[in-house]
Design a protein around this motif. Structure first.
Motif, PDB file in Angstrom:
ATOM      1  N   ARG A 273      13.432  15.697  31.398  1.00  0.00           N
ATOM      2  CA  ARG A 273      12.476  15.705  30.287  1.00  0.00           C
ATOM      3  C   ARG A 273      12.279  14.307  29.730  1.00  0.00           C
ATOM      4  N   ALA A 274      13.365  13.574  29.536  1.00  0.00           N
ATOM      5  CA  ALA A 274      13.266  12.209  29.004  1.00  0.00           C
ATOM      6  C   ALA A 274      12.480  11.315  29.964  1.00  0.00           C
ATOM      7  N   LEU A 275      12.723  11.475  31.245  1.00  0.00           N
ATOM      8  CA  LEU A 275      12.009  10.672  32.229  1.00  0.00           C
ATOM      9  C   LEU A 275      10.519  10.992  32.223  1.00  0.00           C
ATOM     10  N   SER A 276      10.186  12.263  32.192  1.00  0.00           N
ATOM     11  CA  SER A 276       8.757  12.612  32.219  1.00  0.00           C
ATOM     12  C   SER A 276       8.061  12.147  30.942  1.00  0.00           C
TER      13      SER A 276
ATOM     14  N   ALA B 168       3.852  -0.954  36.967  1.00  0.00           N
ATOM     15  CA  ALA B 168       5.137  -1.579  37.292  1.00  0.00           C
ATOM     16  C   ALA B 168       6.272  -0.886  36.530  1.00  0.00           C
ATOM     17  N   MET B 169       6.026  -0.542  35.275  1.00  0.00           N
ATOM     18  CA  MET B 169       7.054   0.143  34.497  1.00  0.00           C
ATOM     19  C   MET B 169       7.289   1.548  35.037  1.00  0.00           C
ATOM     20  N   ARG B 170       6.224   2.217  35.465  1.00  0.00           N
ATOM     21  CA  ARG B 170       6.388   3.544  36.072  1.00  0.00           C
ATOM     22  C   ARG B 170       7.254   3.446  37.320  1.00  0.00           C
ATOM     23  N   ASP B 171       6.994   2.448  38.154  1.00  0.00           N
ATOM     24  CA  ASP B 171       7.793   2.256  39.364  1.00  0.00           C
ATOM     25  C   ASP B 171       9.256   1.999  39.016  1.00  0.00           C
ATOM     26  N   GLU B 172       9.486   1.199  37.993  1.00  0.00           N
ATOM     27  CA  GLU B 172      10.859   0.891  37.570  1.00  0.00           C
ATOM     28  C   GLU B 172      11.569   2.146  37.075  1.00  0.00           C
ATOM     29  N   LEU B 173      10.890   2.949  36.270  1.00  0.00           N
ATOM     30  CA  LEU B 173      11.489   4.194  35.777  1.00  0.00           C
ATOM     31  C   LEU B 173      11.809   5.153  36.923  1.00  0.00           C
ATOM     32  N   LEU B 174      10.909   5.255  37.872  1.00  0.00           N
ATOM     33  CA  LEU B 174      11.141   6.136  39.016  1.00  0.00           C
ATOM     34  C   LEU B 174      12.304   5.619  39.876  1.00  0.00           C
ATOM     35  N   THR B 175      12.409   4.309  39.998  1.00  0.00           N
ATOM     36  CA  THR B 175      13.529   3.730  40.749  1.00  0.00           C
ATOM     37  C   THR B 175      14.844   4.061  40.076  1.00  0.00           C
ATOM     38  N   LEU B 176      14.897   3.920  38.758  1.00  0.00           N
ATOM     39  CA  LEU B 176      16.112   4.240  38.013  1.00  0.00           C
ATOM     40  C   LEU B 176      16.440   5.731  38.118  1.00  0.00           C
ATOM     41  N   ALA B 177      15.435   6.556  38.085  1.00  0.00           N
ATOM     42  CA  ALA B 177      15.657   8.002  38.143  1.00  0.00           C
ATOM     43  C   ALA B 177      16.189   8.449  39.492  1.00  0.00           C
ATOM     44  N   ASN B 178      15.826   7.738  40.536  1.00  0.00           N
ATOM     45  CA  ASN B 178      16.245   8.133  41.882  1.00  0.00           C
ATOM     46  C   ASN B 178      17.630   7.648  42.254  1.00  0.00           C
ATOM     47  N   ARG B 179      18.281   6.929  41.353  1.00  0.00           N
ATOM     48  CA  ARG B 179      19.656   6.478  41.623  1.00  0.00           C
ATOM     49  C   ARG B 179      20.621   7.592  41.458  1.00  0.00           C
TER      50      ARG B 179
END
Length: 43
Positions: free
Chosen positions: A19-22, A32-43
């Motif tokens: 929920r926080a990520l979405s 670029a920020m969306r990509d960064e958030l998705l990268t962090l989420a996939n860890r």
């Protein structure tokens, strides 16, 4: 703590994280920020 309680807490934590990520993805305007958030989420 029982394994059922532990699994329930883990599922709740995962749901809070999703929920926080979405919400963060909805608020960001920069690709670029969306990509960064998705990268962090996939860890």
């Amino acid at each position: 703590m029982s394994s059922v309680t532990t699994r329930w807490q883990q599922r709740r934590q995962a749901a809070r994280t999703r929920r926080a990520l979405s919400q963060a993805l909805a608020r960001t305007s920069s690709p670029a920020m969306r990509d960064e958030l998705l990268t962090l989420a996939n860890r």
